[in-house]
Scaffold this motif. Structure first.
Motif, mmCIF file in Angstrom:
data_model
loop_
_atom_site.group_PDB
_atom_site.id
_atom_site.type_symbol
_atom_site.label_atom_id
_atom_site.label_comp_id
_atom_site.label_asym_id
_atom_site.label_seq_id
_atom_site.Cartn_x
_atom_site.Cartn_y
_atom_site.Cartn_z
ATOM 1 N N HIS A 155 7.683 -12.448 -12.341
ATOM 2 C CA HIS A 155 7.402 -11.102 -11.837
ATOM 3 C C HIS A 155 5.907 -10.844 -11.926
ATOM 4 N N SER A 156 5.266 -10.543 -10.797
ATOM 5 C CA SER A 156 3.853 -10.183 -10.754
ATOM 6 C C SER A 156 3.011 -11.284 -11.411
ATOM 7 N N ASN A 165 7.610 -9.493 -6.534
ATOM 8 C CA ASN A 165 6.410 -8.652 -6.464
ATOM 9 C C ASN A 165 5.187 -9.426 -6.948
ATOM 10 N N SER A 166 4.984 -10.592 -6.364
ATOM 11 C CA SER A 166 3.898 -11.466 -6.794
ATOM 12 C C SER A 166 3.165 -12.025 -5.583
ATOM 13 N N ALA A 188 3.216 2.159 -10.943
ATOM 14 C CA ALA A 188 4.147 1.051 -11.145
ATOM 15 C C ALA A 188 5.547 1.294 -10.601
ATOM 16 N N HIS A 233 6.614 -1.486 -8.142
ATOM 17 C CA HIS A 233 6.163 -2.756 -8.693
ATOM 18 C C HIS A 233 6.990 -3.184 -9.900
ATOM 19 N N THR A 266 4.179 -4.609 0.098
ATOM 20 C CA THR A 266 5.387 -5.250 0.613
ATOM 21 C C THR A 266 5.075 -6.072 1.852
ATOM 22 N N ASP A 312 5.885 -0.992 -3.144
ATOM 23 C CA ASP A 312 5.053 -1.607 -4.176
ATOM 24 C C ASP A 312 3.604 -1.174 -3.945
ATOM 25 N N VAL A 350 1.136 -1.971 -5.875
ATOM 26 C CA VAL A 350 0.237 -2.947 -6.487
ATOM 27 C C VAL A 350 0.034 -4.154 -5.571
#
Length: 234
Positions: free
Chosen positions: A60-61, A85-86, A122, A208, A186, A181, A183
């Motif tokens: 994740h991230s 979400n990365s 977030a 996120h 998408t 998202d 951060v």
């Protein structure tokens, strides 16, 4: 089959607990801590020392950056890659400089203020005031701490672009994005998935912090992909 889970910045393995509880029998889940090291490759070595002989890795991230470092070091042990979400790319010089600035702020006593700013971005708007999510966030932040934040910020800033590595690895790839998202956009994740030839899925009413916001939906998406034959056919 073992699903190896790697959390993001300001998160611990506990963030994955609701998702892990929703996974079906037959898929073993192992969530591991990222040590406070300023290099994704060093973190990956620590992860690999605790991981089973073979696994599907999900990050994740920031955990996705570590997952790609795991792939770079031990591709023969990786049966598939899931990015939540990365991203696969590297930081721009400006983004890297901003991360170094935040690392220094955290070391100087500003970690709580940095977390407050990050937390405001977030979550999906519908989840921002969710008490259980905020309680989980507060505990994660306490367990994570400023030293780890500073180290991981520097690891992010120094990570290489591993788009070609993942694209050319021959591994099956699943990209899971949130519908809002703030951060990592998408749309950017959708474009990345297309370039990788990966399966792409968007989970609604998530930001996120998707693993905490929609754990059951995330578990279903991952289970569906694992059961689709993509990993076994790799």
């Amino acid at each position: 089959m073992t699903l190896l889970l790697i959390p993001g910045i300001n998160n611990t393995p506990a963030t994955f607990a609701p998702m892990m509880a929703a996974m079906p029998e037959g898929i073993a889940c192992l969530a591991l801590e990222c040590p406070a090291l300023p290099d994704v490759d060093a973190i990956a070595r620590s992860i690999l020392a605790q991981a089973p002989p073979r696994f599907v890795v999900a990050g994740h991230s920031f955990g996705g950056y570590v997952a790609l470092a795991v792939l770079a070091q031990a591709a023969e042990r990786v049966d598939g890659v899931i990015l939540i979400n990365s991203a696969t790319g590297a930081d721009s010089p400006a983004a890297a400089a901003a991360r170094e600035d935040r690392a220094r702020q955290a070391e100087a006593g500003g970690y709580a203020a940095l977390v407050e700013v990050a937390s405001a971005r977030a979550y999906h708007p519908r989840n921002a005031a969710n008490l259980s999510l905020q309680t989980e966030r507060a505990q994660s932040v306490r367990d994570y701490g400023p030293a780890r934040f500073a180290a991981h910020s520097r690891a992010c800033a120094q990570r290489p672009d591993r788009t070609a590595l993942l694209r050319d690895s021959g591994k099956p790839v699943l990209v899971v994005a949130a519908d809002q998202d703030a951060v990592i956009a998408t749309e950017a994740q959708a474009g990345m998935a297309e370039r990788l030839g990966a399966r792409f899925c968007v989970i609604p009413e998530a930001g996120h912090m998707l693993p905490a916001e929609q754990p059951q939906a995330l578990a279903w998406v991952i289970t569906d992909w694992l059961n689709s034959g993509a990993v076994q056919d790799a």
